[in-house]
Design an enzyme around this catalytic site. Sequence first.
Site, PDB file in Angstrom:
ATOM      1  N   ASN A   7      17.522  -1.996  -6.280  1.00 21.67           N
ATOM      2  CA  ASN A   7      16.254  -1.285  -6.144  1.00 21.67           C
ATOM      3  C   ASN A   7      16.173  -0.709  -4.721  1.00 21.67           C
ATOM      4  OD1 ASN A   7      13.500  -0.852  -5.389  1.00 21.67           O
ATOM      5  ND2 ASN A   7      12.865  -1.909  -7.236  1.00 21.67           N
ATOM      6  N   HIS A  10      12.613   0.402  -0.978  1.00 15.49           N
ATOM      7  CA  HIS A  10      12.241   0.145   0.418  1.00 15.49           C
ATOM      8  C   HIS A  10      13.053   0.960   1.422  1.00 15.49           C
ATOM      9  CE1 HIS A  10       9.167  -2.359  -0.913  1.00 15.49           C
ATOM     10  NE2 HIS A  10       9.961  -3.295  -1.393  1.00 15.49           N
ATOM     11  N   HIS A  43      10.959   2.687  -8.413  1.00 15.51           N
ATOM     12  CA  HIS A  43       9.614   2.596  -8.977  1.00 15.51           C
ATOM     13  C   HIS A  43       8.819   3.804  -8.489  1.00 15.51           C
ATOM     14  CE1 HIS A  43       5.787  -0.157  -9.461  1.00 15.51           C
ATOM     15  NE2 HIS A  43       5.677   0.993 -10.105  1.00 15.51           N
ATOM     16  N   ARG A  45       5.595   4.898  -8.082  1.00 14.91           N
ATOM     17  CA  ARG A  45       4.228   4.368  -8.135  1.00 14.91           C
ATOM     18  C   ARG A  45       3.236   5.512  -8.197  1.00 14.91           C
ATOM     19  NH1 ARG A  45       4.002  -1.377  -6.523  1.00 14.91           N
ATOM     20  NH2 ARG A  45       1.773  -1.113  -6.770  1.00 14.91           N
ATOM     21  N   ARG A  49       3.768   5.627  -2.783  1.00 11.44           N
ATOM     22  CA  ARG A  49       3.876   5.037  -1.436  1.00 11.44           C
ATOM     23  C   ARG A  49       5.316   4.995  -0.937  1.00 11.44           C
ATOM     24  NH1 ARG A  49       2.332  -1.200  -2.676  1.00 11.44           N
ATOM     25  NH2 ARG A  49       0.480  -0.183  -3.483  1.00 11.44           N
ATOM     26  N   GLU A  70      11.166   2.279 -12.943  1.00  8.86           N
ATOM     27  CA  GLU A  70      10.011   1.420 -13.176  1.00  8.86           C
ATOM     28  C   GLU A  70       8.769   2.288 -13.119  1.00  8.86           C
ATOM     29  OE1 GLU A  70      10.030  -1.439 -10.065  1.00  8.86           O
ATOM     30  OE2 GLU A  70      11.863  -2.398 -10.756  1.00  8.86           O
ATOM     31  N   THR A 101       4.582  -5.551  -6.927  1.00  8.48           N
ATOM     32  CA  THR A 101       4.167  -5.817  -8.303  1.00  8.48           C
ATOM     33  C   THR A 101       3.868  -7.312  -8.467  1.00  8.48           C
ATOM     34  OG1 THR A 101       5.784  -4.132  -8.869  1.00  8.48           O
ATOM     35  CG2 THR A 101       4.771  -5.310 -10.686  1.00  8.48           C
ATOM     36  N   GLU A 151      12.314  -7.793 -18.885  1.00  9.34           N
ATOM     37  CA  GLU A 151      12.700  -8.235 -17.542  1.00  9.34           C
ATOM     38  C   GLU A 151      11.740  -9.352 -17.173  1.00  9.34           C
ATOM     39  OE1 GLU A 151      13.336  -5.262 -14.504  1.00  9.34           O
ATOM     40  OE2 GLU A 151      12.930  -6.726 -12.919  1.00  9.34           O
ATOM     41  N   HIS A 190      12.553  -9.727  -9.165  1.00  7.47           N
ATOM     42  CA  HIS A 190      11.437  -9.870  -8.228  1.00  7.47           C
ATOM     43  C   HIS A 190      11.615 -11.107  -7.369  1.00  7.47           C
ATOM     44  CE1 HIS A 190       7.602  -9.260  -6.348  1.00  7.47           C
ATOM     45  NE2 HIS A 190       7.589  -8.075  -6.927  1.00  7.47           N
TER      46      HIS A 190
HETATM   47  N1  PXP Z   1      11.883  -5.708 -10.865  1.00  6.43           N
HETATM   48  C1  PXP Z   1      10.657  -5.121 -10.925  1.00  6.43           C
HETATM   49  C2  PXP Z   1      10.094  -4.794 -12.265  1.00  6.43           C
HETATM   50  C3  PXP Z   1       9.942  -4.796  -9.755  1.00  6.43           C
HETATM   51  O1  PXP Z   1       8.739  -4.225  -9.846  1.00  6.43           O
HETATM   52  C4  PXP Z   1      10.544  -5.072  -8.514  1.00  6.43           C
HETATM   53  C5  PXP Z   1       9.823  -4.694  -7.245  1.00  6.43           C
HETATM   54  O2  PXP Z   1       9.704  -3.321  -7.175  1.00  6.43           O
HETATM   55  C6  PXP Z   1      11.820  -5.658  -8.494  1.00  6.43           C
HETATM   56  C7  PXP Z   1      12.451  -5.990  -9.681  1.00  6.43           C
HETATM   57  C8  PXP Z   1      12.534  -5.949  -7.208  1.00  6.43           C
HETATM   58  O3  PXP Z   1      11.849  -6.937  -6.510  1.00  6.43           O
HETATM   59  P1  PXP Z   1      12.316  -7.293  -5.023  1.00  6.43           P
HETATM   60  O4  PXP Z   1      12.101  -6.072  -4.191  1.00  6.43           O
HETATM   61  O5  PXP Z   1      11.443  -8.440  -4.643  1.00  6.43           O
HETATM   62  O6  PXP Z   1      13.781  -7.665  -5.112  1.00  6.43           O
END
Ligand code: PXP
Length: 238
Positions: A7, A10, A43, A45, A49, A70, A101, A151, A190
């Site tokens: 992901n 960030h 994602h 959003r 952001r 996402e 999330t 998930e 997550h």
């Molecule tokens: N899976 C989903 C559905 C999420 O919303 C997120 C956060 O955007 C993640 C995985 C990844 O989470 P993390 O950034 O804590 O690894």
Amino acid sequence: MAQLGVNIDHVATLRQARRTYEPDPVYAAYIAEMAGADLITVHLREDRRHIQERDLRLLRQTVSTRLNLELSCEPEVVAIACELRPEQATLVPERREEVTTEGGLDVCSDPQRVQRAVEALRAAGMEVSLFIDPAAEQVRQAAQLHAESVELHTGSYALARGCAQQDELSRLVDAGALAVSLGLKLHAGHGLNYHNVQPVAKIEHMNELNIGHSIVARAVFVGFQQAVQEMKRLITIA
Ligand code: PXP
């Protein structure tokens, strides 16, 4: 062996801190794929952001593994997904005031709303995954909504310590077994990091792990390529 979804939200968070052009998540996706990512997750959003529509459009053209988007059930973002058609769409809950999330999508409280989004995304050719808490009623309802995958939200597992973490792992194992028995593919994500990922990667039939924050955080010190390689290795040897 579970696939690694990196992901890259960030990377975009850092860029948006200055509303500039760097670092570019499109470049991060390329490095992640070269380092062993099996898919790229972003994602979009509603408040934009971090990931912007521009990123998504470019990633759609440049990602050579699989793109997992996402998104919330809001018709505006569902329409964007249907236009761009990433390989996979993961429906998540969204509240503007949250930092990240928090909690899974409650597919039991308003199943019709989720159903509308699932149907639209599937009709446009995407595989649909539902990001839910590891609870039996959520898993059963997800199967009724004809999603391909669930998930499981690993946030509580990631925050728990000691015996409590073992209990949270058991919840994930049980929910995962139920999901697979109902014909769903199993994903999780997550809060997963270099210390807690392996027990989750080892869950039977675990098919995909989506990990963002810990990889981007480690990348600050060791570089993005090494950060992805290290996570991939932990999953591979789990
Ligand atoms: N899976 C989903 C559905 C999420 O919303 C997120 C956060 O955007 C993640 C995985 C990844 O989470 P993390 O950034 O804590 O690894």
